[in-house]
Each structure stands twice: as C-alpha cells, then as structure tokens.
Design a protein around this motif. Structure first.
Motif, PDB file in Angstrom:
ATOM      1  N   ALA A   1       8.528  52.759 -20.726  1.00 34.89           N
ATOM      2  CA  ALA A   1       8.098  53.322 -22.002  1.00 34.89           C
ATOM      3  C   ALA A   1       8.560  54.762 -22.196  1.00 34.89           C
ATOM      4  CB  ALA A   1       6.570  53.254 -22.099  1.00 34.89           C
ATOM      5  N   ARG A   2       9.033  55.394 -21.142  1.00 36.71           N
ATOM      6  CA  ARG A   2       9.504  56.782 -21.251  1.00 36.71           C
ATOM      7  C   ARG A   2      10.883  56.819 -21.909  1.00 36.71           C
ATOM      8  NH1 ARG A   2       5.322  59.949 -20.673  1.00 36.71           N
ATOM      9  NH2 ARG A   2       6.812  61.661 -20.348  1.00 36.71           N
ATOM     10  N   GLN A   3      11.101  57.856 -22.689  1.00 35.77           N
ATOM     11  CA  GLN A   3      12.405  57.995 -23.344  1.00 35.77           C
ATOM     12  C   GLN A   3      13.506  58.162 -22.306  1.00 35.77           C
ATOM     13  OE1 GLN A   3      12.459  61.101 -26.272  1.00 35.77           O
ATOM     14  NE2 GLN A   3      14.456  60.504 -27.093  1.00 35.77           N
ATOM     15  N   ARG A   4      13.175  58.846 -21.216  1.00 33.76           N
ATOM     16  CA  ARG A   4      14.112  59.014 -20.097  1.00 33.76           C
ATOM     17  C   ARG A   4      13.448  58.454 -18.852  1.00 33.76           C
ATOM     18  NH1 ARG A   4      15.137  63.142 -16.204  1.00 33.76           N
ATOM     19  NH2 ARG A   4      17.345  63.272 -15.593  1.00 33.76           N
ATOM     20  N   ARG A   5      14.131  57.541 -18.176  1.00 37.31           N
ATOM     21  CA  ARG A   5      13.526  56.889 -17.025  1.00 37.31           C
ATOM     22  C   ARG A   5      13.179  57.914 -15.941  1.00 37.31           C
ATOM     23  NH1 ARG A   5      12.710  52.138 -15.185  1.00 37.31           N
ATOM     24  NH2 ARG A   5      13.915  51.122 -16.833  1.00 37.31           N
ATOM     25  N   PRO A   6      11.969  57.844 -15.381  1.00 32.90           N
ATOM     26  CA  PRO A   6      11.598  58.744 -14.279  1.00 32.90           C
ATOM     27  C   PRO A   6      12.557  58.576 -13.097  1.00 32.90           C
ATOM     28  CG  PRO A   6       9.670  57.619 -15.147  1.00 32.90           C
ATOM     29  CD  PRO A   6      10.865  56.960 -15.770  1.00 32.90           C
ATOM     30  N   GLN A   7      12.871  59.701 -12.455  1.00 36.17           N
ATOM     31  CA  GLN A   7      13.818  59.667 -11.338  1.00 36.17           C
ATOM     32  C   GLN A   7      13.280  60.446 -10.149  1.00 36.17           C
ATOM     33  OE1 GLN A   7      17.346  61.374 -13.192  1.00 36.17           O
ATOM     34  NE2 GLN A   7      18.234  59.332 -13.448  1.00 36.17           N
ATOM     35  N   ALA A   8      13.706  60.003  -8.974  1.00 37.09           N
ATOM     36  CA  ALA A   8      13.411  60.720  -7.736  1.00 37.09           C
ATOM     37  C   ALA A   8      14.740  61.066  -7.064  1.00 37.09           C
ATOM     38  CB  ALA A   8      12.547  59.879  -6.811  1.00 37.09           C
ATOM     39  N   PHE A   9      14.781  62.189  -6.404  1.00 35.71           N
ATOM     40  CA  PHE A   9      15.994  62.624  -5.705  1.00 35.71           C
ATOM     41  C   PHE A   9      15.963  62.060  -4.290  1.00 35.71           C
ATOM     42  CE2 PHE A   9      18.200  65.739  -2.951  1.00 35.71           C
ATOM     43  CZ  PHE A   9      19.476  65.667  -3.524  1.00 35.71           C
ATOM     44  N   LEU A  10      17.040  61.388  -3.906  1.00 37.09           N
ATOM     45  CA  LEU A  10      17.134  60.796  -2.575  1.00 37.09           C
ATOM     46  C   LEU A  10      17.936  61.742  -1.687  1.00 37.09           C
ATOM     47  CD1 LEU A  10      16.217  58.261  -1.079  1.00 37.09           C
ATOM     48  CD2 LEU A  10      18.389  57.182  -1.655  1.00 37.09           C
ATOM     49  N   ALA A  11      17.203  62.498  -0.878  1.00 37.61           N
ATOM     50  CA  ALA A  11      17.826  63.513  -0.021  1.00 37.61           C
ATOM     51  C   ALA A  11      18.293  62.869   1.273  1.00 37.61           C
ATOM     52  CB  ALA A  11      16.844  64.647   0.255  1.00 37.61           C
ATOM     53  N   THR A  12      19.446  62.232   1.218  1.00 37.85           N
ATOM     54  CA  THR A  12      19.997  61.610   2.420  1.00 37.85           C
ATOM     55  C   THR A  12      20.553  62.692   3.338  1.00 37.85           C
ATOM     56  OG1 THR A  12      22.066  61.285   1.199  1.00 37.85           O
ATOM     57  CG2 THR A  12      20.543  59.432   1.308  1.00 37.85           C
ATOM     58  N   VAL A  13      20.311  62.491   4.643  1.00 35.45           N
ATOM     59  CA  VAL A  13      20.701  63.502   5.631  1.00 35.45           C
ATOM     60  C   VAL A  13      21.548  62.838   6.709  1.00 35.45           C
ATOM     61  CG1 VAL A  13      19.887  65.360   7.127  1.00 35.45           C
ATOM     62  CG2 VAL A  13      18.451  64.576   5.228  1.00 35.45           C
ATOM     63  N   GLY A  14      22.620  63.516   7.099  1.00 32.82           N
ATOM     64  CA  GLY A  14      23.465  63.005   8.156  1.00 32.82           C
ATOM     65  C   GLY A  14      24.563  62.106   7.638  1.00 32.82           C
ATOM     66  N   ALA A  15      25.156  61.348   8.560  1.00 27.93           N
ATOM     67  CA  ALA A  15      26.253  60.446   8.204  1.00 27.93           C
ATOM     68  C   ALA A  15      25.709  59.198   7.507  1.00 27.93           C
ATOM     69  CB  ALA A  15      27.017  60.055   9.466  1.00 27.93           C
ATOM     70  N   LEU A  16      26.616  58.463   6.841  1.00 35.00           N
ATOM     71  CA  LEU A  16      26.231  57.270   6.080  1.00 35.00           C
ATOM     72  C   LEU A  16      25.505  56.265   6.967  1.00 35.00           C
ATOM     73  CD1 LEU A  16      26.486  55.836   3.310  1.00 35.00           C
ATOM     74  CD2 LEU A  16      28.602  54.800   4.156  1.00 35.00           C
ATOM     75  N   ALA A  17      26.005  56.053   8.162  1.00 33.83           N
ATOM     76  CA  ALA A  17      25.395  55.076   9.057  1.00 33.83           C
ATOM     77  C   ALA A  17      23.990  55.488   9.478  1.00 33.83           C
ATOM     78  CB  ALA A  17      26.268  54.883  10.296  1.00 33.83           C
ATOM     79  N   GLN A  18      23.706  56.778   9.434  1.00 32.96           N
ATOM     80  CA  GLN A  18      22.398  57.266   9.864  1.00 32.96           C
ATOM     81  C   GLN A  18      21.328  57.129   8.788  1.00 32.96           C
ATOM     82  OE1 GLN A  18      23.966  61.187  11.008  1.00 32.96           O
ATOM     83  NE2 GLN A  18      23.262  60.810  13.109  1.00 32.96           N
ATOM     84  N   HIS A  19      21.709  57.183   7.518  1.00 26.17           N
ATOM     85  CA  HIS A  19      20.685  57.169   6.464  1.00 26.17           C
ATOM     86  C   HIS A  19      20.681  55.916   5.592  1.00 26.17           C
ATOM     87  CE1 HIS A  19      23.659  58.063   3.353  1.00 26.17           C
ATOM     88  NE2 HIS A  19      24.044  59.164   3.998  1.00 26.17           N
ATOM     89  N   THR A  20      21.660  55.017   5.739  1.00 24.57           N
ATOM     90  CA  THR A  20      21.771  53.875   4.827  1.00 24.57           C
ATOM     91  C   THR A  20      20.520  52.992   4.837  1.00 24.57           C
ATOM     92  OG1 THR A  20      24.182  53.798   4.933  1.00 24.57           O
ATOM     93  CG2 THR A  20      23.043  51.770   4.332  1.00 24.57           C
ATOM     94  N   ALA A  21      20.040  52.636   6.019  1.00 22.54           N
ATOM     95  CA  ALA A  21      18.915  51.700   6.104  1.00 22.54           C
ATOM     96  C   ALA A  21      17.684  52.246   5.393  1.00 22.54           C
ATOM     97  CB  ALA A  21      18.599  51.387   7.566  1.00 22.54           C
ATOM     98  N   ARG A  22      17.296  53.477   5.699  1.00 23.49           N
ATOM     99  CA  ARG A  22      16.087  54.028   5.087  1.00 23.49           C
ATOM    100  C   ARG A  22      16.309  54.417   3.626  1.00 23.49           C
ATOM    101  NH1 ARG A  22      13.820  57.125  10.435  1.00 23.49           N
ATOM    102  NH2 ARG A  22      12.267  55.522  11.006  1.00 23.49           N
ATOM    103  N   ALA A  23      17.515  54.799   3.280  1.00 21.73           N
ATOM    104  CA  ALA A  23      17.803  55.097   1.877  1.00 21.73           C
ATOM    105  C   ALA A  23      17.670  53.828   1.034  1.00 21.73           C
ATOM    106  CB  ALA A  23      19.200  55.688   1.729  1.00 21.73           C
ATOM    107  N   SER A  24      18.166  52.715   1.558  1.00 26.14           N
ATOM    108  CA  SER A  24      18.046  51.436   0.841  1.00 26.14           C
ATOM    109  C   SER A  24      16.584  51.018   0.719  1.00 26.14           C
ATOM    110  CB  SER A  24      18.837  50.349   1.569  1.00 26.14           C
ATOM    111  OG  SER A  24      20.217  50.662   1.604  1.00 26.14           O
TER     112      SER A  24
END
Length: 639
Positions: free
Chosen positions: A506-529
């Motif tokens: 219902a919001r004119q702009r969809r609410p967003q959260a910032f995903l502060a991934t830390v380290g290499a891709l292999a280190q944060h992919t699982a928890r980021a997903s």
C-alpha cells in the motif's frame, strides 16, 4: 535335443528365498543408537533412549508422530473389512471402484452475476467432469433461493446429486429442490444433501433461524426417508471448527457431536434411529497433510460407527457419509498458484481416505470468486486423480500401513476425547453457547499461530520463498462474513504474513532494508539469501551492499540507500572481526534498526559486545513480530 527336467519321483521343495536373506535383521535398539550418533554430530546429545522422542513430530492433538513405525506400533484394534463395522476401511464393500467418488464443485455466485450466466457456469462444469454440485444460496452468501430453478435447468438430478448450503434460508431451498425432483419424476435416485445445519447461527453468527426451521428439517427428513433413501438432509459441518484454528481431533470431535445432535432432534421428532442416522452427511476438511487427512476420514467412520452402535442403529445406517473439502484455512492469496499443489495433495488424501464426495476449492478462492480457468483446474485435478492415477481403483490402499493404522487410531482417540468432553458439558449447543469449545479452539490456534509466526510451520510462497514482485490476478470479492455477527472466527494460516505484504504494497514506495554483506561472496551468500527471503515475506525489498570488509564503503552505500534499516550478513568467522564495529558505524550513520543474520546463541562478535545491534534474523526467530517492527520503522508508524 536337451532333456527336460525329470518328472519322476517327488521333487524336493525349494528353499524359501527372500530379498532380505543376505542381510541381517536390524534391531530397533541399533537404529536408536545410529539416530543418537547422528544427532550428536549436530550438537544434540540425547542418547539412545531419547533418540526416538527427539525426532518425533508433536501434533496439536497431544500425541506424537514417530519417525519409524514397525509391527509393534500397530494398534490393537483391527481395522475390519471395507463396508463392515467399524467402517474404518470404507463405508461400502465396493468402495468407489466403479465410478470413483463424487466430484462436487462449489458454486457461490455473487449478487451481480445474472442467474442465466450462473447457470451456464454450472452446466459447463457438469459437461466437463463434475458429477455433483454444491450450491451456496441466500443467507449463506449466494444468490437468492428463487434462482435455484434457473441454476438447475437442464440438470439431471438423478445423475448429478446437489448439495445445498443456504443457512437460514434452507427450508425454502430444500422445498424448491424437492419440488424440482418431483416435477422431473426423480424419487429413489435423488441424492445429495438438503444442507440443514441446526448449528448454523451458532457457528456462523447472526440471528437464530426463523420459527419453523426445525419443523421443516424434520418434515423434509421424513420425506427423504420415505421417498429418497439416498438423500441426506442435515450436514454435520466440521469446517467452522477447522477454520477457527482447531486441530484434526477437535474438528472431528465437534463434527461428531453436531451429527449426534441432529440425530437426537430427528429421533425425538419421531424418525427411527436408522432413518435419523441415514439423513446426516459430514463435511470435513482435507489438508495438504495427506496422511492426516486420510487417517482423519478413517477415524471419523470408526467413531460414528461407535456412536451409532450405542444409539441402537443398524450396521448399514451407521456407515458415515462423508464430504471432504480442501481446507479453506490453508489457501493463500499470495502466490495463489501454489494452492493448486496444496489442493491436489489434499484431494489425494481425501480420495485415499474414502470420502464419498470431494470438493477441490479453486486456487484463487482466497482472492475472491473464481474464474473459469480456476474452476477448470479444480475439476481437472479430480479428473486426473480418478481417470489417470486411478486412485479409486483400490479400496483403502493405505490400510495395513503401520503408520496409517497407528495415526488413524490416535486420531480416533483424540476425537473421541473431544466428543465426550462436549457431551459431558451438555452437548454441542451448550459447548458453543458457553464458549468452552471456542476457548479450546482458540488455544489450539494460538499455538499454531505461534509456529507460523516463527516459520516452524512454513507456508510456501508466503512465509518461505515469497515472490515479492508477483502480479496477482484480479477477482470479484467473495461475500465477506460479518465479523460482528458472532459465531466462530474464520481464519487462514497465511493471514499474518499476507497482512504485512498488503501493508507494504500500500506504500507509494516499497519499504526497503539495506543488506550489509561483509567479506567475499562465498562468505555472505547463504545468510544474505536467508535474510532476503525473510524480509520479502513481510513485503520489504533489499538494497544490496558492496560486500568486502571496508566499513567506510559499506556505510556510504547504506547512506545512499535512503533506508533506516540495515541487516549485516556474513559468516561467523567474519562476524568475529567486523560485525560489532560495522553495526556501530551503521547506527551512527542513521540506522535505527541494525540486525544480524545469524542466531544470538552462536554469533561471536569478538571483544566488542555488539550493543549497536537491535536484533537477529535466524531460523526460528519470531519473523512476524520482527517484520511488523521493521514495517513500523520504515513507514514511520513506530511508537
């Protein structure tokens, strides 16, 4: 020429061969030890004695479903033969082998649908595989009762049984159906249900039925007993207790009490016990748990047989008539196409459980009135199960399974306990009037809602794997129940997350959260997903951070995102070095909520105690409460 085997003398009997002859027979104790070892590797030290309990599944009815069943787990009560008491295996000796169960399509047309158009829909269903109709009329939330002749114009009532649902308007609807049957010369072959529900006002709310309702029910029951032996007149409806959040045992126990209440009314009015029992049809929910569904239907027949036996009914009259409906409570308005899978599994359970009629609700039911495509998929689901999968070709195919027999027995006992509790309190009317039954249902719902909120009871497409950017089909709203009319509440399991999604949309702009991934891709992919999946369940989109370990770069990207919610995602090893200082920097940059993707029990934040963190996202967290708080923050509604 090669000589054949000798035929003289007495040949020695060959040694018995079995597929398991080369293997040792494992003992249950050995299996328990292996389970305990496996659990120990995941950090759960339970020992061999506690292994089975550790992996058992608790039910809302107070018994556990084990991970392994053997002959020693089979209940002592024999299931009997199909068509014979206690009817656990089937109500009829022949089952539904010849023609399958009735494919009963539900029709609840809106007030804006012309009777002629509604008739065309009914005929299209009958011409394309539906074999029985469930018509919602008048007070129950459908077109006026006087449209019934138009709806049934051209319908062969001797071939397509009609089940009516008209609430307080049932006497008029029932009289109309009986008149139409008489005009067409349909007598002994008339089936279906007149749909009298003496408890309708108590379960659905609103005013009590008009004077003469019970008298009409009795009169039409006498007519059915005299002229229409295959016609039921009263419905013992379990759906209100199911939709209020009740367990399988509570739904079944309350429905049994409702059935006995109807029998008493009819018998007190002069119908024989046999005629009274023969006039009752049970309507029960079929869920996506196919084993619980088929076990519930088996248990229902056993319990009704016991009630009939005590009441003095003959064996033939004690055979329960069952109408199974795919659960309205499990249907979702989000990612509604997943409902096709849910209803298919539910229909399998209903069919294998021996239901006499099955209704598959269209996949868009939670959105409003179904369209032609949704109705087509619903009826074709049953056509496939019957005509391609041949589910009705074997009577009670699950019978003899140690698991199914044990589950059927446990559900029968659970339902019997609910039933006897209601009876001791004065019967189903008293239990509804004093709200004791509603309180028991509420207690079960509270526990279920807690599991849903924590995603221990996952809902695919809603609380798990949501499609945030889906385009939902548009439907005409269904007649909404009056929440102020009293009665039992009507709930859907997905409603808490769907309300969050609706709020975000219902919001004119969809609410967003910032995903502060830390380290290499292999280190944060699982928890980021994981974090992304959880946030999407509440309608919150994510803005991906740059990754890496440079705190200044991550904080700069956070500032550019324009949000005030940040989620830190990486591995435990990275958390130990970077999580605490990053959380502090994000808070100083304006983040009012800084969350860590991981459990507070295992997260190692290093020498800093991580006080800048405001919460954690992890398996088993209260996702509904967490998402509610985040939406409050993001929409400026936080207190």
């Amino acid at each position: 020429m090669t000589a054949g085997p000798s035929t003289s003398g007495s040949p020695e009997a060959p040694e018995e061969l079995t597929l398991a002859s080369e293997f040792d027979t494992p003992a249950r104790a050995q299996w328990r030890e292996l389970v305990a070892e496996a659990l120990a590797k995941s950090g759960r030290e339970v020992g061999a004695d506690g292994a089975e309990a550790a992996i058992a599944t608790a039910t809302d009815d107070g018994f556990d479903i084990a991970a392994l069943y053997t002959a020693e787990d089979a209940p002592g009560v024999p299931a009997g033969a199909p068509g014979l008491p206690p009817f656990t295996r089937a109500s009829r000796p022949e089952g539904h082998v010849a023609e399958g169960w009735y494919r009963r399509q539900r029709h609840a047309f809106g007030a804006d649908v012309a009777p002629k158009d509604a008739h065309d829909v009914v005929m299209a269903d009958l011409e394309n595989g539906v074999s029985s109709l469930w018509l919602v009329l008048g007070d129950a939330g459908g077109p006026a009762v006087d449209t019934l002749p138009t709806l049934l114009d051209g319908v062969f009532l001797d071939l397509a049984p009609v089940a009516l649902e008209a609430g307080r308007d049932t006497p008029e609807a029932a009289a109309t159906l009986l008149r139409l049957a008489s005009e067409h010369g349909v007598t002994t072959s008339l089936g279906g249900s007149l749909g009298y529900d003496p408890l309708f006002a108590r379960t659905h709310g609103g005013a009590a039925p008009a004077e003469g309702f019970t008298e009409s029910m009795v009169e039409h029951s006498r007519t059915a007993a005299d002229r229409h032996p295959n016609l039921t007149t009263v419905v013992a409806d379990g759906l209100p207790y199911h939709e209020a959040g009740g367990s399988d045992g509570q739904e079944l126990g309350a429905a049994l009490a409702a059935g006995l209440h109807a029998v008493r009314v009819l018998n007190d009015a002069g119908l024989s016990v046999d005629d009274a029992f023969a006039r009752v049809e049970f309507r029960l929910a079929a869920t996506a748990d196919q084993f619980s569904t088929l076990a519930k239907l088996r248990a229902a027949r056993r319990c009704w047989d016991r009630i009939g036996s005590v009441a003095g009914a003959s064996a033939a009259a004690r055979a329960m008539r069952q109408h199974a409906v795919t659960s309205p409570a499990m249907m979702t308005s989000r990612d509604p196409w997943v409902n096709i899978l849910r209803t298919t599994v539910a229909a399998v359970g209903a069919g294998l459980g021996g239901a006499d009629a099955v209704t598959v609700l269209p996949f868009d039911t939670a959105l409003g009135l179904p369209d032609d495509f949704a109705r087509r998929i619903a009826r074709n689901t049953q056509a496939l199960l019957l005509e391609e999968s041949h589910l009705a070709h074997v009577i009670d195919p699950a019978g003899g399974s140690w698991y199914v027999e044990s589950l059927s027995d446990a559900l029968a006992h659970a339902a019997w306990e609910v039933f006897t509790t209601i009876e001791k309190a004065g019967g189903i009317e008293a239990a509804l009037d004093d709200r004791s039954l509603a309180a028991a249902l509420e207690e079960t719902w509270t526990a279920r809602a807690d599991r849903i909120a924590h995603r221990r009871d996952p809902i695919t497409g809603v609380s798990e794997y949501p499609n945030l950017h889906e385009t939902l089909p548009s439907r005409t709203p269904s007649p909404a129940p009056d929440d102020d009319a009293g009665g039992l509440p009507r709930r859907r399991y997905a409603q808490v997350f769907e309300e969050l999604r609706d709020r975000a949309d219902a919001r004119q702009r969809r609410p967003q959260a910032f995903l502060a991934t830390v380290g290499a891709l292999a280190q944060h992919t699982a928890r980021a997903s994981f974090a992304t999946n959880l946030l999407h369940a509440g309608g919150i989109d994510v803005v991906d951070g740059p990754g890496g370990t440079e705190i200044d770069d991550i904080v700069a990207a956070f500032r550019e995102s324009g949000t005030t919610v940040a989620v830190v995602a990486s591995s435990d090893k990275v958390y130990a070095e970077h999580a605490a200082p990053l959380a502090t920097a994000l808070a100083e940059a304006g983040a009012t909520r800084v969350l860590l993707a991981g459990s507070p029990r295992t997260a190692d934040l290093g020498p800093d105690d991580g006080t800048a963190l405001t919460g954690y996202l992890y398996t088993g967290c209260d996702a509904a409460a967490l998402l509610t708080d985040l939406l409050d923050v993001l929409t400026g509604e936080a207190s």
